[in-house]
Design an enzyme around this catalytic site. Structure first.
Site, PDB file in Angstrom:
ATOM      1  N   VAL A 184     -11.003   0.133   3.972  1.00  0.00           N
ATOM      2  CA  VAL A 184     -11.504  -0.701   2.881  1.00  0.00           C
ATOM      3  C   VAL A 184     -10.724  -2.007   2.800  1.00  0.00           C
ATOM      4  O   VAL A 184     -11.296  -3.084   2.603  1.00  0.00           O
ATOM      5  CB  VAL A 184     -11.418   0.058   1.542  1.00  0.00           C
ATOM      6  CG1 VAL A 184     -11.642  -0.884   0.350  1.00  0.00           C
ATOM      7  CG2 VAL A 184     -12.449   1.177   1.498  1.00  0.00           C
ATOM      8  N   GLU A 185      -9.413  -1.935   2.973  1.00  0.00           N
ATOM      9  CA  GLU A 185      -8.575  -3.115   2.774  1.00  0.00           C
ATOM     10  C   GLU A 185      -8.682  -4.132   3.908  1.00  0.00           C
ATOM     11  O   GLU A 185      -8.781  -5.334   3.643  1.00  0.00           O
ATOM     12  CB  GLU A 185      -7.113  -2.683   2.607  1.00  0.00           C
ATOM     13  CG  GLU A 185      -6.832  -1.897   1.344  1.00  0.00           C
ATOM     14  CD  GLU A 185      -7.020  -2.730   0.077  1.00  0.00           C
ATOM     15  OE1 GLU A 185      -7.064  -3.968   0.165  1.00  0.00           O
ATOM     16  OE2 GLU A 185      -7.113  -2.122  -1.004  1.00  0.00           O
ATOM     17  N   THR A 186      -8.644  -3.672   5.152  1.00  0.00           N
ATOM     18  CA  THR A 186      -8.574  -4.633   6.269  1.00  0.00           C
ATOM     19  C   THR A 186      -9.472  -4.272   7.452  1.00  0.00           C
ATOM     20  O   THR A 186      -9.305  -4.832   8.527  1.00  0.00           O
ATOM     21  CB  THR A 186      -7.131  -4.765   6.790  1.00  0.00           C
ATOM     22  OG1 THR A 186      -6.693  -3.487   7.290  1.00  0.00           O
ATOM     23  CG2 THR A 186      -6.187  -5.230   5.699  1.00  0.00           C
TER      24      THR A 186
END
Length: 265
Positions: free
Chosen positions: A124-126
């Site tokens: 989700v983040e990167t």
């Protein structure tokens, strides 16, 4: 502002527009975690320097615009799910899990956090390290700290944490890149979280969140330090029984209720 900047050894250089906007900031961390959990389930299924550089910190209006966009971001879970739980992230999560299976199992054994949760957060983040951020963290934090009143105190604190972090971890503050809000590495830790929760999982003497081993260990440690219960329930259906509680579902998201009044329901 000038005095504070000089204390930090930072000289701001404006590059157009004061960007002084006063827009209420809404935090959407809870929704982001829900998306991560959804992605975790799907993945699990398919996988069974020199001080001169500090004198030219650029204040970029783009950081202010992005902060405003994030503050205004709001919508139903389905909108976030469509962006977060998609085929590319699922296949990427499976590949990341297979590549780093040993590290994920080690993190689970040490911190009690299952692989799918760690993989989903990084996804989700990167997107598993493919989108680590392209902004100088120094510029981002200085701009938001000195020119974004709604969260100035937070970002000034993070700027201080960042400068301390670069000394501790031997990072060049002029070269360190991250998000528009100063988050770094595969798990997108802001500087205070980096200092508090990052771990040297591969034992090389440095906490490097841009490489998988430390990123995996640090995400798992973050969950453990925030009360993750091994083999506990991640989510469960809410049992809505009283008429007052049921009535909440028909109201707009801009609820008139306070936290205290909701506890009475």
């Amino acid at each position: 502002v000038v005095d504070e900047a000089q204390v930090l050894g930072v000289k701001l250089r404006r590059e157009g527009g004061d960007g002084m906007r006063r827009i209420p900031t809404k935090v959407v961390l809870a929704t982001g975690l829900l998306v991560a959990l959804l992605l975790a389930g799907v993945i699990s299924f398919y996988a069974s320097g020199s001080p001169d550089g500090l004198e030219r910190v650029a204040e970029d209006k783009g950081f202010l615009d992005r902060a405003d966009e994030h503050a205004a971001a709001d919508g139903p879970l389905a909108d976030y799910q469509a962006k977060g739980v998609e085929n590319d992230r699922i296949t990427g999560g499976v590949a990341f899990w297979q590549t780093h299976r040993a590290l994920l199992e080690q993190a689970q054994a040490r911190y009690g956090v299952p692989p799918e949760i760690v993989v989903a957060i990084i996804g989700v983040e990167t997107q598993y390290g493919r989108n680590l951020g392209r902004y100088r963290v120094l510029d981002a934090l200085a701009t938001l700290g000195f020119a974004y009143p709604p969260r100035s105190a937070f970002f000034l604190g993070e700027l201080e944490q960042f400068l301390t972090l670069t000394q501790e971890e031997h990072l060049d503050p002029r070269q360190t890149l991250g998000s528009y809000a100063g988050a770094m590495g595969m798990g997108q830790f802001v500087p205070s979280s980096y200092r508090s929760y990052a771990v040297d999982f591969d034992g090389d003497g440095q906490r490097n969140l841009w490489q998988p081993a430390d990123a995996i260990g640090s995400v798992a440690n973050y969950f453990a330090r925030h009360g993750w219960q091994k083999d506990g329930l991640v989510a469960f259906p809410a049992q809505v029984t009283t008429p007052e509680a049921k009535a909440l579902g028909s109201q707009k998201r801009e609820t008139p209720h306070t936290v205290a009044s909701l506890k009475q329901v």
